[in-house]
Design an enzyme around this catalytic site. Sequence first.
Site, PDB file in Angstrom:
ATOM      1  N   LYS A 136       0.863  -1.181   0.000  1.00 41.76           N
ATOM      2  CA  LYS A 136       0.000   0.000   0.000  1.00 41.76           C
ATOM      3  C   LYS A 136       0.894   1.223   0.000  1.00 41.76           C
ATOM      4  CE  LYS A 136      -3.500   0.706  -0.335  1.00 41.76           C
ATOM      5  NZ  LYS A 136      -4.793   0.583   0.299  1.00 41.76           N
ATOM      6  N   HIS A 193     -11.362  -7.675  -2.241  1.00 39.33           N
ATOM      7  CA  HIS A 193     -10.827  -6.471  -1.608  1.00 39.33           C
ATOM      8  C   HIS A 193     -11.022  -6.504  -0.091  1.00 39.33           C
ATOM      9  CE1 HIS A 193     -11.086  -2.093  -0.441  1.00 39.33           C
ATOM     10  NE2 HIS A 193      -9.920  -2.136  -1.052  1.00 39.33           N
TER      11      HIS A 193
END
Length: 414
Positions: free
Chosen positions: A172, A300
Amino acid sequence: MKIVDVRATTVTVPLQAPLRHSNGAHWGRFVRTIVEVEADNGLVGLGEMGGGGQSAEDAVRGLRDYLVGHDPARTEALRFMLANPTASLYNNRTQLLAAVEFACLDLQGRQLGVPVHELLGGKVRDHVEFASYLFFRYPAADGSGEVRTPEQLVAHARELKDAHGFTVHKLKGGVFPPDYELECYRALADAFPGDQLRHDPNGAWSPEESVRFAAAIDDLRNDYLEDPTWGMNGLRRVRERTAIPIATNTVVVNFEQLAANVRDPAVDVVLLDTTFWGGIRPCVKAAGVCETFQLGVAVHSSGELGIQLATMLHLGAVLPNLSFAADAHYHHLTGDVIAGGPFRYRDGGIDVPDAPGLGVELDRDKVAEYAELYRELGGYPYDRDPGRPGWYPLLPNSDWADPAMAGPVDLGGR
Ligand code: MG
């Protein structure tokens, strides 16, 4: 079976360390709302949604007028009852609908004595593979857990790989200057040459920066580049200029957008979120559309405790075209609200629950403990960076965090 009550409890579960992202951070904890839907036969179905506090709990309780007397097996009707597409202009209840859908599926499974995956067509796999979801992290209060340098990132990934068996690593990003994140990403590739990689800067880059980054990682084992820029038009421009698949969890989160992406493709892979899409069943439907048009599918993570993780496992279990490892924030948590302790990873994945319903039970002591922690600490602004007070990103971002700035940061309480 008829619904007789709907309850909500806000909990806070600590993370190992604060997780940084392109808009701010998770300030060392997750705030989640546990939703319980009770039926007239005494069974209780479990749901979960992000955020919490008085307004979230009031919103859940506000559904009683709609749900009391409703048969939870009439799941499809909930979409129109709670989130009618035209009424939703005024009431935006998608996440509430999702939490209620989870609980209603759980109730049906409990009543029939079958796991939720059997209600969804039956599982095609027993084990769902997950990526090691890697974040840049501020140190925890005791100074541990910082991830800021390439060396710390590789050490963190190695620790997770050793503990859980991951062979896919997702970084991320969107936190530090793109060239610095490129150095970090390539350090992962060097450290784990046989493993797959993905980068997700949460839409923080311009299309041109995204194309430049894509070219610089083109030689690596990339699953995909996730939301390098924002919007379908921006992603389409990136997709036209790279061979790396483009993925999203931000701009294809409903059927209108999925149709638009089929007509004029902007992304190759759709990350299905059981919360964003309004439940597990919409995700199964969306995966069917993706199968028809040969779009990739992944699962997700919007930050989950064990109840929502179970929804992700049942979803992952029934999708024939789940072509990528799923995401979960789960391994950054220090505990969970479910009985028997947190789900355990094995060989880079988690076994699909086979007990009736979602296959999870609440640990009431843990719920009480984490509800008390919420009362103690309160919420936190997800879109604020505790290390950069007052800062907010532009799109495209042009004011990156300083990779030399080491923590700790003030995470405050209420
Ligand atoms: Mg993402």
